[in-house]
Write a protein that holds these residues in place. Sequence first.
Motif, short mmCIF file in Angstrom:
data_model
loop_
_atom_site.label_atom_id
_atom_site.label_comp_id
_atom_site.label_asym_id
_atom_site.label_seq_id
_atom_site.Cartn_x
_atom_site.Cartn_y
_atom_site.Cartn_z
N PRO A 61 -22.32 70.68 22.64
CA PRO A 61 -21.95 70.68 24.07
C PRO A 61 -20.49 70.29 24.30
O PRO A 61 -19.80 70.91 25.12
CB PRO A 61 -22.90 69.66 24.70
CG PRO A 61 -24.06 69.61 23.78
CD PRO A 61 -23.51 69.85 22.41
N MET A 62 -20.00 69.28 23.60
CA MET A 62 -18.63 68.83 23.82
C MET A 62 -17.63 69.88 23.35
O MET A 62 -16.60 70.10 24.00
CB MET A 62 -18.36 67.48 23.15
CG MET A 62 -19.08 66.34 23.83
SD MET A 62 -18.65 66.23 25.59
CE MET A 62 -19.95 65.20 26.19
N SER A 63 -17.92 70.58 22.25
CA SER A 63 -17.04 71.67 21.81
C SER A 63 -17.05 72.80 22.83
O SER A 63 -16.02 73.43 23.09
CB SER A 63 -17.46 72.19 20.44
OG SER A 63 -17.21 71.22 19.46
N TYR A 64 -18.22 73.06 23.41
CA TYR A 64 -18.35 74.09 24.45
C TYR A 64 -17.45 73.73 25.64
O TYR A 64 -16.76 74.58 26.19
CB TYR A 64 -19.81 74.20 24.89
CG TYR A 64 -20.05 75.16 26.01
CD1 TYR A 64 -20.17 76.53 25.79
CD2 TYR A 64 -20.19 74.70 27.33
CE1 TYR A 64 -20.40 77.41 26.83
CE2 TYR A 64 -20.42 75.58 28.38
CZ TYR A 64 -20.52 76.93 28.12
OH TYR A 64 -20.75 77.81 29.16
N ILE A 65 -17.47 72.46 26.02
CA ILE A 65 -16.64 72.01 27.14
C ILE A 65 -15.16 72.16 26.80
O ILE A 65 -14.39 72.74 27.58
CB ILE A 65 -16.96 70.54 27.51
CG1 ILE A 65 -18.38 70.44 28.07
CG2 ILE A 65 -15.93 69.98 28.49
CD1 ILE A 65 -18.90 69.02 28.18
N ILE A 66 -14.76 71.69 25.64
CA ILE A 66 -13.35 71.75 25.23
C ILE A 66 -12.89 73.20 25.11
O ILE A 66 -11.82 73.56 25.59
CB ILE A 66 -13.15 70.98 23.91
CG1 ILE A 66 -13.34 69.48 24.17
CG2 ILE A 66 -11.77 71.27 23.31
CD1 ILE A 66 -13.49 68.66 22.92
N ASP A 67 -13.70 74.05 24.48
CA ASP A 67 -13.34 75.46 24.33
C ASP A 67 -13.22 76.14 25.69
O ASP A 67 -12.35 76.98 25.90
CB ASP A 67 -14.37 76.21 23.47
CG ASP A 67 -14.34 75.77 22.02
OD1 ASP A 67 -13.37 75.10 21.60
OD2 ASP A 67 -15.32 76.09 21.30
N GLY A 68 -14.09 75.78 26.62
CA GLY A 68 -14.03 76.35 27.96
C GLY A 68 -12.76 75.97 28.70
O GLY A 68 -12.14 76.80 29.38
N ILE A 69 -12.36 74.73 28.54
CA ILE A 69 -11.13 74.26 29.19
C ILE A 69 -9.92 74.98 28.57
O ILE A 69 -9.05 75.46 29.28
CB ILE A 69 -11.00 72.73 29.07
CG1 ILE A 69 -12.07 72.07 29.93
CG2 ILE A 69 -9.60 72.28 29.48
CD1 ILE A 69 -12.23 70.58 29.67
N LYS A 70 -9.91 75.08 27.24
CA LYS A 70 -8.80 75.74 26.56
C LYS A 70 -8.70 77.21 26.95
O LYS A 70 -7.62 77.75 27.10
CB LYS A 70 -8.96 75.63 25.05
CG LYS A 70 -8.66 74.26 24.50
CD LYS A 70 -8.84 74.26 23.00
CE LYS A 70 -8.58 72.91 22.41
NZ LYS A 70 -8.86 72.89 20.96
N SER A 71 -9.85 77.87 27.11
CA SER A 71 -9.84 79.30 27.43
C SER A 71 -9.73 79.55 28.93
O SER A 71 -9.70 80.69 29.36
CB SER A 71 -11.10 79.97 26.89
OG SER A 71 -12.23 79.57 27.66
N LYS A 72 -9.72 78.49 29.71
CA LYS A 72 -9.63 78.57 31.17
C LYS A 72 -10.89 79.21 31.79
O LYS A 72 -10.89 79.60 32.93
CB LYS A 72 -8.38 79.32 31.61
CG LYS A 72 -7.10 78.79 31.01
CD LYS A 72 -6.25 78.12 32.04
CE LYS A 72 -4.88 77.81 31.50
NZ LYS A 72 -4.69 76.53 30.96
N ARG A 73 -11.96 79.32 31.01
CA ARG A 73 -13.23 79.82 31.54
C ARG A 73 -13.70 78.93 32.68
O ARG A 73 -14.37 79.38 33.60
CB ARG A 73 -14.29 79.83 30.42
CG ARG A 73 -15.66 80.29 30.88
CD ARG A 73 -16.74 80.08 29.81
NE ARG A 73 -17.13 78.69 29.79
CZ ARG A 73 -17.15 77.92 28.72
NH1 ARG A 73 -16.79 78.38 27.54
NH2 ARG A 73 -17.50 76.65 28.79
#
Length: 92
Positions: A61-73
């Motif tokens: 879940p935390m990687s999902y959050i970080i990846d989403g922020i980085k990708s601007k999703r």
Amino acid sequence: MNEEDAHDNLSNDDCERLDALCQWIDANANKSISCADLTNFTGWQHSELIKKFVAYKGTTPMSYIIDGIKSKRLKSPVKSPTLDAFLRKKDR
């Protein structure tokens, strides 16, 4: 194992809950989200949440959050009938 095979190991309720969780994360990513927030949302113990989330999304879940922020999703708020229905069901 591909994503569909991983989903085969999860119940429909698990998939619905995880989908709602991902949408909740997307809608609340502008706030501080803790592991406790995620376990409170799902009602699962931390280890169960991690196991099911990884089976569902292939990441924590935390990687999902970080990846989403980085990708601007996660830049704009999400409005979702699935999330709304899950939250109503959860509140009963």
